[in-house]
Design a protein around this motif. Structure first.
Motif, mmCIF file in Angstrom:
data_model
loop_
_atom_site.group_PDB
_atom_site.id
_atom_site.type_symbol
_atom_site.label_atom_id
_atom_site.label_comp_id
_atom_site.label_asym_id
_atom_site.label_seq_id
_atom_site.Cartn_x
_atom_site.Cartn_y
_atom_site.Cartn_z
ATOM 1 N N GLN A 7 32.067 90.127 26.218
ATOM 2 C CA GLN A 7 32.513 91.462 26.611
ATOM 3 C C GLN A 7 31.356 92.451 26.558
ATOM 4 O O GLN A 7 31.202 93.280 27.453
ATOM 5 C CB GLN A 7 33.660 91.923 25.715
ATOM 6 C CG GLN A 7 34.941 91.172 25.977
ATOM 7 C CD GLN A 7 36.031 91.485 24.965
ATOM 8 O OE1 GLN A 7 35.785 92.076 23.922
ATOM 9 N NE2 GLN A 7 37.241 91.067 25.284
ATOM 10 N N GLN A 68 34.721 93.043 35.426
ATOM 11 C CA GLN A 68 36.025 93.481 34.916
ATOM 12 C C GLN A 68 37.081 92.384 35.025
ATOM 13 O O GLN A 68 38.167 92.524 34.485
ATOM 14 C CB GLN A 68 36.507 94.717 35.688
ATOM 15 C CG GLN A 68 35.659 95.941 35.453
ATOM 16 C CD GLN A 68 35.994 97.072 36.415
ATOM 17 O OE1 GLN A 68 36.482 96.850 37.526
ATOM 18 N NE2 GLN A 68 35.725 98.290 35.993
ATOM 19 N N VAL A 92 35.199 96.650 29.704
ATOM 20 C CA VAL A 92 36.110 95.578 29.311
ATOM 21 C C VAL A 92 36.140 95.442 27.795
ATOM 22 O O VAL A 92 35.153 95.753 27.137
ATOM 23 C CB VAL A 92 35.724 94.229 29.977
ATOM 24 C CG1 VAL A 92 35.885 94.307 31.468
ATOM 25 C CG2 VAL A 92 34.318 93.811 29.618
ATOM 26 N N PRO A 93 37.255 95.006 27.235
ATOM 27 C CA PRO A 93 38.525 94.773 27.908
ATOM 28 C C PRO A 93 39.176 96.106 28.282
ATOM 29 O O PRO A 93 38.728 97.165 27.852
ATOM 30 C CB PRO A 93 39.368 94.040 26.854
ATOM 31 C CG PRO A 93 38.846 94.551 25.552
ATOM 32 C CD PRO A 93 37.373 94.787 25.786
ATOM 33 N N THR A 94 40.239 96.022 29.087
ATOM 34 C CA THR A 94 40.978 97.225 29.465
ATOM 35 C C THR A 94 41.330 97.992 28.199
ATOM 36 O O THR A 94 41.734 97.410 27.208
ATOM 37 C CB THR A 94 42.258 96.846 30.244
ATOM 38 O OG1 THR A 94 41.862 96.121 31.408
ATOM 39 C CG2 THR A 94 43.043 98.082 30.636
#
Length: 129
Positions: A7, A68, A92-94
């Motif tokens: 990430q 993403q 990222v992450p959302t």
């Protein structure tokens, strides 16, 4: 952990991509005295210089979506006018925030809920929040 490292690497790439967009925006401004078509590069025209920038922007946008993990490519949060621009992309992450670049040469992390501000007018230019 490996996932956390992955990430971080993806976010570093997203940040580098936005930095590249900022550089392209300045080249566009130098050549046309406007940021107007940064967010709609299909409107650039057909000169070799603009075709190259259009292709570069498309590749960068595609890479951001790849980082993403998006299957469907949409649009970046991108606003541009003659005198200003602002571009933001999710990290990222959302839910991990966003990264923003603007015509004041700002590059910064912002929250998930923040978007580019301004109207693009000279008195209210597009800016990162």
């Amino acid at each position: 952990s490996l996932t956390e490292s992955q990430q971080k690497a993806k976010n570093a790439k997203i940040k580098a991509d936005l930095s590249q967009i900022r550089m392209i925006a300045e080249l566009i401004y130098d050549e046309s005295n406007s940021y107007e078509y940064l967010c709609s590069p299909q409107q650039f025209g057909n000169t070799a210089v603009f075709n190259e920038k259009r292709n570069d922007l498309a590749e960068i946008e595609e890479d951001i979506y790849k980082q993403q993990g998006r299957i469907i490519i949409g649009k970046l949060d991108c606003s541009s006018s003659v005198n200003s621009y602002c571009v933001a992309a999710d990290l990222v992450p959302t839910g991990n925030g966003r990264y923003c670049a603007d015509s004041t040469l700002t590059l910064k992390e912002i929250t998930d809920r923040q978007t580019c501000k301004g109207t693009g007018a000279s008195q209210n230019p597009f800016r990162c929040p």
